[in-house]
Design a protein around this motif. Structure first.
Motif, PDB file in Angstrom:
ATOM      1  N   LEU A  14       0.859  -1.170   0.000  1.00  0.00           N
ATOM      2  CA  LEU A  14       0.000   0.000   0.000  1.00  0.00           C
ATOM      3  C   LEU A  14       0.898   1.222   0.000  1.00  0.00           C
ATOM      4  O   LEU A  14       1.771   1.357   0.856  1.00  0.00           O
ATOM      5  CB  LEU A  14      -0.893   0.013   1.247  1.00  0.00           C
ATOM      6  N   LEU A  15       0.697   2.104  -0.992  1.00  0.00           N
ATOM      7  CA  LEU A  15       1.478   3.330  -1.063  1.00  0.00           C
ATOM      8  C   LEU A  15       0.704   4.468  -0.412  1.00  0.00           C
ATOM      9  O   LEU A  15      -0.482   4.628  -0.652  1.00  0.00           O
ATOM     10  CB  LEU A  15       1.795   3.690  -2.515  1.00  0.00           C
ATOM     11  N   VAL A  16       1.384   5.245   0.392  1.00  0.00           N
ATOM     12  CA  VAL A  16       0.792   6.415   1.031  1.00  0.00           C
ATOM     13  C   VAL A  16       1.708   7.597   0.773  1.00  0.00           C
ATOM     14  O   VAL A  16       2.920   7.501   0.963  1.00  0.00           O
ATOM     15  CB  VAL A  16       0.635   6.210   2.549  1.00  0.00           C
ATOM     16  N   VAL A  17       1.141   8.698   0.306  1.00  0.00           N
ATOM     17  CA  VAL A  17       1.938   9.888   0.009  1.00  0.00           C
ATOM     18  C   VAL A  17       1.493  11.028   0.916  1.00  0.00           C
ATOM     19  O   VAL A  17       0.310  11.353   0.995  1.00  0.00           O
ATOM     20  CB  VAL A  17       1.788  10.309  -1.467  1.00  0.00           C
ATOM     21  N   ILE A  18       2.437  11.620   1.635  1.00  0.00           N
ATOM     22  CA  ILE A  18       2.183  12.778   2.491  1.00  0.00           C
ATOM     23  C   ILE A  18       2.898  13.974   1.891  1.00  0.00           C
ATOM     24  O   ILE A  18       4.098  13.926   1.628  1.00  0.00           O
ATOM     25  CB  ILE A  18       2.689  12.540   3.923  1.00  0.00           C
ATOM     26  N   THR A  19       2.170  15.057   1.661  1.00  0.00           N
ATOM     27  CA  THR A  19       2.749  16.265   1.088  1.00  0.00           C
ATOM     28  C   THR A  19       2.380  17.461   1.948  1.00  0.00           C
ATOM     29  O   THR A  19       1.235  17.587   2.389  1.00  0.00           O
ATOM     30  CB  THR A  19       2.235  16.496  -0.340  1.00  0.00           C
ATOM     31  N   THR A  20       3.346  18.337   2.195  1.00  0.00           N
ATOM     32  CA  THR A  20       3.060  19.571   2.936  1.00  0.00           C
ATOM     33  C   THR A  20       3.655  20.755   2.197  1.00  0.00           C
ATOM     34  O   THR A  20       4.654  20.640   1.491  1.00  0.00           O
ATOM     35  CB  THR A  20       3.652  19.527   4.361  1.00  0.00           C
ATOM     36  N   ALA A  21       3.041  21.904   2.377  1.00  0.00           N
ATOM     37  CA  ALA A  21       3.536  23.138   1.766  1.00  0.00           C
ATOM     38  C   ALA A  21       4.290  23.956   2.797  1.00  0.00           C
ATOM     39  O   ALA A  21       3.940  23.963   3.976  1.00  0.00           O
ATOM     40  CB  ALA A  21       2.373  23.945   1.205  1.00  0.00           C
ATOM     41  N   HIS A  22       5.330  24.660   2.332  1.00  0.00           N
ATOM     42  CA  HIS A  22       6.128  25.539   3.197  1.00  0.00           C
ATOM     43  C   HIS A  22       6.595  24.804   4.439  1.00  0.00           C
ATOM     44  O   HIS A  22       6.416  25.259   5.556  1.00  0.00           O
ATOM     45  CB  HIS A  22       5.307  26.777   3.601  1.00  0.00           C
ATOM     46  N   SER A  23       7.216  23.649   4.218  1.00  0.00           N
ATOM     47  CA  SER A  23       7.590  22.802   5.336  1.00  0.00           C
ATOM     48  C   SER A  23       8.837  23.286   6.064  1.00  0.00           C
ATOM     49  O   SER A  23       8.808  23.578   7.255  1.00  0.00           O
ATOM     50  CB  SER A  23       7.832  21.369   4.852  1.00  0.00           C
ATOM     51  N   VAL A  24       9.953  23.332   5.347  1.00  0.00           N
ATOM     52  CA  VAL A  24      11.196  23.656   6.028  1.00  0.00           C
ATOM     53  C   VAL A  24      12.080  24.523   5.154  1.00  0.00           C
ATOM     54  O   VAL A  24      12.097  24.421   3.942  1.00  0.00           O
ATOM     55  CB  VAL A  24      11.977  22.373   6.391  1.00  0.00           C
ATOM     56  N   ARG A  25      12.823  25.408   5.773  1.00  0.00           N
ATOM     57  CA  ARG A  25      13.864  26.195   5.137  1.00  0.00           C
ATOM     58  C   ARG A  25      13.415  26.792   3.813  1.00  0.00           C
ATOM     59  O   ARG A  25      12.402  27.461   3.729  1.00  0.00           O
ATOM     60  CB  ARG A  25      15.125  25.329   4.986  1.00  0.00           C
ATOM     61  N   CYS A  26      14.215  26.510   2.731  1.00  0.00           N
ATOM     62  CA  CYS A  26      13.916  27.146   1.453  1.00  0.00           C
ATOM     63  C   CYS A  26      12.969  26.313   0.596  1.00  0.00           C
ATOM     64  O   CYS A  26      12.633  26.705  -0.518  1.00  0.00           O
ATOM     65  CB  CYS A  26      15.207  27.388   0.673  1.00  0.00           C
ATOM     66  N   PHE A  27      12.545  25.149   1.094  1.00  0.00           N
ATOM     67  CA  PHE A  27      11.691  24.293   0.294  1.00  0.00           C
ATOM     68  C   PHE A  27      10.218  24.620   0.542  1.00  0.00           C
ATOM     69  O   PHE A  27       9.765  24.709   1.679  1.00  0.00           O
ATOM     70  CB  PHE A  27      11.959  22.823   0.612  1.00  0.00           C
ATOM     71  N   ALA A  61      -1.748  10.224  11.006  1.00  0.00           N
ATOM     72  CA  ALA A  61      -1.033  11.099  11.942  1.00  0.00           C
ATOM     73  C   ALA A  61       0.366  10.564  12.210  1.00  0.00           C
ATOM     74  O   ALA A  61       1.327  11.329  12.349  1.00  0.00           O
ATOM     75  CB  ALA A  61      -1.824  11.223  13.243  1.00  0.00           C
ATOM     76  N   CYS A  62       0.483   9.243  12.258  1.00  0.00           N
ATOM     77  CA  CYS A  62       1.791   8.618  12.462  1.00  0.00           C
ATOM     78  C   CYS A  62       2.701   8.881  11.259  1.00  0.00           C
ATOM     79  O   CYS A  62       3.881   9.203  11.408  1.00  0.00           O
ATOM     80  CB  CYS A  62       1.605   7.123  12.683  1.00  0.00           C
ATOM     81  N   PHE A  63       2.139   8.764  10.050  1.00  0.00           N
ATOM     82  CA  PHE A  63       2.902   9.068   8.843  1.00  0.00           C
ATOM     83  C   PHE A  63       3.390  10.519   8.859  1.00  0.00           C
ATOM     84  O   PHE A  63       4.530  10.816   8.488  1.00  0.00           O
ATOM     85  CB  PHE A  63       2.052   8.850   7.591  1.00  0.00           C
ATOM     86  N   GLU A  64       2.528  11.419   9.266  1.00  0.00           N
ATOM     87  CA  GLU A  64       2.894  12.832   9.290  1.00  0.00           C
ATOM     88  C   GLU A  64       4.027  13.091  10.280  1.00  0.00           C
ATOM     89  O   GLU A  64       4.899  13.934  10.038  1.00  0.00           O
ATOM     90  CB  GLU A  64       1.668  13.680   9.637  1.00  0.00           C
TER      91      GLU A  64
END
Length: 243
Positions: A14-27, A61-64
């Motif tokens: 099972l594939l799970v993808v977690i994406t966040t915006a403006h996470s860290v530093r310059c990314f 929540a664990c994935f995050e």
């Protein structure tokens, strides 16, 4: 259950993808992909001491938590306990263990969006922010929807003048028997609707169209305008991915 350890098991993933915006530093965008995998041969060995453990109400929540933790390479979620590891755990027999198979950082929205539009022949059009594929496979309405779905997309939805402007800006590929490209539209009970049930309220018909009273719509290659076509006639297909 101990007597079953070591026996070959089917591979389940099972594939799970977690994406966040403006996470860290310059990314601006960070994307982490997790994969659950039960090995064909299990050692039954429990993972070593976790690098971090915490109570977590859901698997997501664990994935995050892993997503935001530097060095996290695998996750075990069992009930309400979330355990993070800085290594993978080969040969462990259990469906609660997920390994990090990819972690990618993007410095801007364009690169992040374009990265989601790189498979199965899709092309990203930055000015209109559309991920699309013009497939010259000839298909009736049902098969056209299947083709788009199988490649991770759907029939193109044209629900704005901007989307129609995009259609008029592209060059369609040619092929034997190709003159029209199917898009998402179906007429039933006198009303045109998209596959999600929304009524179509704006139309971009070609000159003299609709002329046949047919219940589906194609884009004409020459005019880039709409033309009503028979549901069972074979035409090329215009797909899109929702980003």
């Amino acid at each position: 259950m101990d007597t079953e350890r070591g026996k070959k098991m089917k591979l389940r993933a099972l594939l799970v993808v977690i994406t966040t915006a403006h996470s860290v530093r310059c990314f601006d965008y960070i994307q982490t992909t997790f994969k659950r995998q039960i090995p064909e041969v299990s050692t039954g060995t429990l993972p070593l001491q976790p690098m971090y453990a915490t109570q977590s109400t859901t698997r997501v929540a664990c994935f995050e938590t892993c997503h935001f933790t530097t060095g996290c390479q695998s996750v075990m979620f069992d009930g309400d306990l979330c355990q993070l590891y800085n290594h993978t755990v080969p040969g462990y027999n259990g469906d609660t263990l997920f390994a990090v198979v990819q972690r990618t950082a993007y410095s801007n929205e364009h690169d992040f969006t374009a990265s989601k539009c790189t498979e199965n022949g899709y092309v990203y059009n930055a000015p209109f922010s559309v991920c699309y594929k013009a497939d010259t496979t000839l298909a009736n309405n049902t098969y056209a929807r299947q083709l788009c779905s199988q490649s991770g997309g759907r029939l193109m939805v044209i629900d704005s003048s901007m989307k129609q402007n995009f259609i008029e800006s592209i060059t369609f590929p040619t092929g034997v028997g190709v003159s029209n490209f199917r898009i998402d539209a179906l007429k039933s009970g006198g009303t045109w609707r998209y596959a999600d049930g929304r009524e179509i309220t704006s139309f971009y018909w070609g000159t003299g169209q609709p002329s046949n009273g047919y219940p589906t719509i194609c884009i004409e290659m020459t005019s880039h305008k709409w033309n009503d076509v028979h549901v069972n006639y074979n035409h090329a297909v215009l797909c899109e991915k929702v980003l």
